[in-house]
Design an enzyme around this catalytic site. Structure first.
Site, PDB file in Angstrom:
ATOM      1  N   CYS B 172       0.711  -1.140  -0.113  1.00  0.00           N
ATOM      2  CA  CYS B 172      -0.028   0.085   0.059  1.00  0.00           C
ATOM      3  C   CYS B 172       0.945   1.396   0.029  1.00  0.00           C
ATOM      4  CB  CYS B 172      -1.003  -0.162   1.508  1.00  0.00           C
ATOM      5  SG  CYS B 172      -1.921  -1.449   1.183  1.00  0.00           S
ATOM      6  N   HIS B 312      -2.755   8.581   5.724  1.00  0.00           N
ATOM      7  CA  HIS B 312      -2.600   7.236   4.934  1.00  0.00           C
ATOM      8  C   HIS B 312      -4.038   6.815   5.399  1.00  0.00           C
ATOM      9  CE1 HIS B 312      -1.785   3.457   3.123  1.00  0.00           C
ATOM     10  NE2 HIS B 312      -2.137   2.688   4.376  1.00  0.00           N
ATOM     11  N   GLU B 323      -1.352   5.556  13.232  1.00  0.00           N
ATOM     12  CA  GLU B 323      -1.124   6.714  12.581  1.00  0.00           C
ATOM     13  C   GLU B 323      -1.424   7.844  13.405  1.00  0.00           C
ATOM     14  OE1 GLU B 323      -2.893   7.658   8.763  1.00  0.00           O
ATOM     15  OE2 GLU B 323      -1.442   8.988   8.224  1.00  0.00           O
ATOM     16  N   LYS B 344      -9.093   8.844   1.434  1.00  0.00           N
ATOM     17  CA  LYS B 344      -9.778   7.582   1.446  1.00  0.00           C
ATOM     18  C   LYS B 344     -11.210   7.592   1.907  1.00  0.00           C
ATOM     19  CE  LYS B 344      -5.427   4.699   1.496  1.00  0.00           C
ATOM     20  NZ  LYS B 344      -4.337   5.780   2.091  1.00  0.00           N
TER      21      LYS B 344
END
Lengths: 395, 422
Positions: B172, B312, B323, B344
């Site tokens: 990823c 992310h 994170e 995302k």
């Protein structure tokens, strides 16, 4: 000689001939090396199988071994050999700051699940449903991770604690070429001080053979040397399971920790010949000429696969370059795809450090060397695309 | 004008960007949708959903190759993004003359092909039959689709990139790694420019099932647009998605010399591998922390140097927690003044493309002075104290962006981008 010269200070090798640099050197320099192969298991194809390995020598935890299939185990094992050979393996600080580039294909698919789907497809019309039904119930979760290309590097991080950086290059032989080319460029420019680079290939799986044979590349008759496989006997490639990892360092970094290097990598060249449209041999020739003093380099460790067009073009190009003692090691080990170029570079380094050329692997087609090597060329002309070559000299 | 950075290396500018996601094709359409808080997540239509735990995705269903398998679609996504990026850069579309770095998924022979090969013969069983068919029939197209180097080779042909292209996978983090490789090549002085592409069209049934088996995917199937909810308390996994993005990276010196528009600067890259577990991060977050710090160091910036974080932010319980831990550890009190949002939440997780797609959006964020929101932020996780730019875009003066990419296999890669060269 400069502080950022790229030197090889560790080599890990596994092939059908055995494991480790000593074994490979003693077999390959003996003058009577015999190919180890199996023509039955995957008939009509011949493969060079893995030797007996005790995985726990390099992958001590059973749990780690269980998380991998053979390809990842093989790569992790071979990487461990290289780290140990370089005296880095148990040095936590050196591993934690070590960069890594792995040349990887994919891992093994679950043959029984695949075959169950193929079999059931004969009696059902709802193929998409069939795939969902079987995969949701029969796939093992760990197998996905065992298939992922970048999880070889991931496992090397976990098992050997190499964590400076982790990059995985894909794309058959070219991946191995790019991995070494990039690794050397990073060290030469000071972007990296020490780096683990290499790859592994596990051919003893029908899907891995299928990957070649869909392109018609496999040799289908009895074993022959790389140079002797006829066009009527299939595509010319005989594959082998194996791996090669190198520890590359800047000269400065190696000297400061008191390590003797095997050899120096002076140049790595890569190419993307448009094989259909141009004179392929001339393209290979051009690639070789971009290396320092190719004409004066007698020993060439050839990664020739046996694939007809590529092997023919390499042979022609080498003949035009003058008189070389060419050693196509795939005759004895089989073609190792992503690991092919790292393996070629490793064998070149072994010749330099041992101050001797290998005797011919196929005496009918390879000439004896007239002197001990000062410089060696390693090649990997891809069976289907991409070309690479490196020039190494004494450290 | 100064064209080298704090370490005397060539400054790397971005002179072209292109992007394709489930939200649409092209930078303009994507940016409009993204800043409107629109979701591209939808019910799966490409293949039957029977037996599947997750029935939603962010696939790109509107292209010619959308139903032609992972290899064809990945190529088309990469191609469209590259065409837009190179076009925008003003460099020749047929003679790019710099190296190509392609982040793409490991593409295996798909089931469509596997089954049709099998059906084309009736002798032998299982793989024996597949091998027999391969031996006896012309299967060149299928062969090329399953070679990992094919996509990059075709792109290299079309755009006239220089030398042998590199195809890479860092799971990823792949898109970010492609950019990093381009930056490093320019810094080494090997080239004036590089083409970095991340593309992923591999959302097949098998891919979805594999991620499901690892419990990585959201199963909030009832309301697809609400499924991806990074930093929310009820986040339950990522949404599998597809996309492509391309960046033309160029030494600032070269960009200036030819009068190109500089869209932003790739100021620093950092990475650090994790040795803890194949899919989980080290509990103390030290690898992600190390990667962020390495990127800041490389960029010559301190704790106070980042205006905004393009997270992310996958919407998995584990990632978002980790994170947050790593950001708060690195930035301390500065984090209170730093908005952190996740693209995302709208486009899902485009896997191999994500790092590149999100780099393109990061550059747009700086240029437009608009922070794309984290949508579906209705139920904040109290353990994650971040300004996630909840639900609605916000105007902001953004000088620098940190873009994070973390992946299976212990991959952590961070990019620092800046609006101006200095």
């Amino acid at each position: 000689m400069t502080a950022n010269d790229v030197v090889i200070t560790g080599i890990g090798l596994v092939s059908c001939l055995g494991e480790g640099t000593d074994t490979h050197w003693s077999v390959l320099s003996s003058g009577n090396a015999k190919a180890v192969f199996d023509g039955e298991r995957f008939a009509p194809y011949t493969v060079h199988p893995l030797p007996q390995l005790d995985w726990s020598q390099q992958i001590p935890k059973r749990g780690d071994q269980r998380q991998m299939e053979t390809w990842q185990r093989l790569g992790t094992y071979t990487a461990g050999l290289a780290l140990a050979d370089a005296g880095i393996k148990d040095d936590e600080a050196l591993c934690a700051s070590m960069d890594m580039i792995v040349a990887a294909g994919g891992g093994e698919r679950d043959t029984s699940v695949d075959e169950a789907i193929l079999d059931a497809s004969l009696t059902r019309n709802d193929r998409d449903l069939l795939v969902n039904e079987k995969l949701t119930t029969e796939l093992r979760p760990t197998l996905f991770l065992a298939q992922l290309s970048n999880l070889l590097a991931g496992n090397i991080s976990i098992v050997h604690k190499v964590t400076g950086s982790s990059r995985t290059f894909m794309g058959e032989e070219g991946a191995g070429v790019a991995a070494i080319e990039t690794a050397a460029a990073r060290i030469r420019s000071g972007q990296s001080s020490h780096l683990l680079v290499g790859g592994a290939f596990q051919t003893e799986h029908p899907d891995m053979l299928l990957g070649y044979e869909l392109g018609g590349y496999l040799h289908r008759k009895r074993w022959k040397s790389v140079w002797q496989r006829g066009a009527n006997d299939g595509g010319g490639v005989i594959t082998g399971s194996g791996g090669a990892f190198l520890v590359l360092e800047s000269r400065d970094h190696a000297e400061k920790r008191g390590r003797t290097a095997y050899a120096r990598i002076d140049a790595v060249a890569s190419g993307r010949a448009r094989r259909q449209d141009t004179d392929f041999a001339a393209a290979v020739s051009g690639l070789l000429r971009s290396l320092p003093d190719v004409d004066g380099t007698e020993l060439v460790i050839s990664g020739a696969s046996g694939a007809h067009a590529a092997t023919g073009a390499e042979r022609l190009a080498l003949r035009e370059q003058g008189s070389h003692a060419v050693r196509a090691f795939s005759t004895l080990t089989g073609h190792m795809k992503e690991a092919q170029f790292p393996f070629a570079v490793a064998l070149a380094a072994l010749a330099l450090t041992n101050d001797a050329a290998y005797p011919p692997f196929d005496p009918e087609n390879e000439t004896p060397a007239s002197r001990s090597p000062e410089r060696v060329v390693a090649t990997a002309i891809g069976y289907n695309r991409f070309e690479g070559a490196a020039s190494l000299s004494k450290a | 004008m100064k064209t080298t950075d704090h370490l005397g290396r060539p400054i790397v500018a971005v002179t072209g960007i292109g992007v394709v996601t489930s939200l649409g094709q092209g930078v303009t359409d994507n940016w409009t949708a993204l800043t409107s808080g629109r979701s591209g997540i939808h019910p799966i239509a490409r293949f039957p959903i029977d037996h599947l735990a997750t029935t939603i995705c962010g696939t790109v269903d509107y292209l010619d190759s959308s139903s032609k398998g992972a290899s064809a679609l990945t190529l088309e996504l990469a191609d469209l993004a590259a065409d837009e990026a190179i076009g925008a850069s003003g460099i020749s579309r047929s003679a790019f003359d710099g190296p190509l770095f392609l982040a793409s998924p490991p593409v295996e022979l798909g089931w469509q092909d596997r089954l049709s090969l099998y059906a084309s013969d009736d002798e032998e069983q299982g793989y024996q039959r597949l091998l027999k068919v391969a031996r006896e029939r012309l299967t060149a197209r299928v062969f090329e689709d399953a070679q990992f180097a094919t996509i990059a080779d075709r792109l290299a042909d079309k755009y006239g990139t220089r030398g042998m292209p590199i195809t890479l996978s860092t799971a990823c983090a792949s898109g970010a790694t492609a950019i990093q490789l381009g930056v490093e090549a320019i810094r080494r002085g090997e080239c004036e420019r590089a083409l970095a592409i991340g593309a992923d069209g591999s959302a097949t049934a098998e891919a979805l099932i594999r991620f499901s088996l690892l419990s990585a995917l959201s199963t909030a199937n009832d309301d697809p647009t609400k499924a991806s909810k990074p930093f929310s308390k009820d986040r339950d996994g990522f949404v599998l998605a597809e996309g492509g993005a391309a960046l033309v990276l160029e030494s600032l010196e070269s960009a200036k010399a030819r009068g190109a528009t500089v869209l932003g600067v790739l100021r620093g890259c950092g990475e650090k591998a994790d040795d803890f577990h194949r899919t989980r991060s080290k509990p103390d977050g030290s690898p992600a922390i190390g990667a962020i710090r390495a990127a800041l160091d490389d960029a010559g910036l301190g704790q106070d140097g980042i205006s905004y974080v393009n997270a992310h932010g996958t919407s998995t319980p584990e990632n978002d927690k980790m994170e947050h831990l790593s950001l708060s550890t690195v930035f301390g009190d500065h984090l209170k003044r730093m908005p952190v949002s996740s693209n995302k939440s709208m486009i899902g997780h485009t896997l191999s493309a994500a790092g590149a797609v999100e780099a393109v959006f990061s550059l747009m964020t700086m240029r437009e002075g608009v922070l794309p929101p984290t949508i579906n932020y209705d139920n904040p996780d109290p353990a994650i104290d971040l300004d996630v730019v909840p639900n609605v875009k916000r105007d902001a003066d953004v000088k620098t962006v940190l873009s994070n990419s973390f992946g299976f296999g212990g991959q952590n890669t961070c990019l620092v981008m800046a609006r101006e060269p200095f």
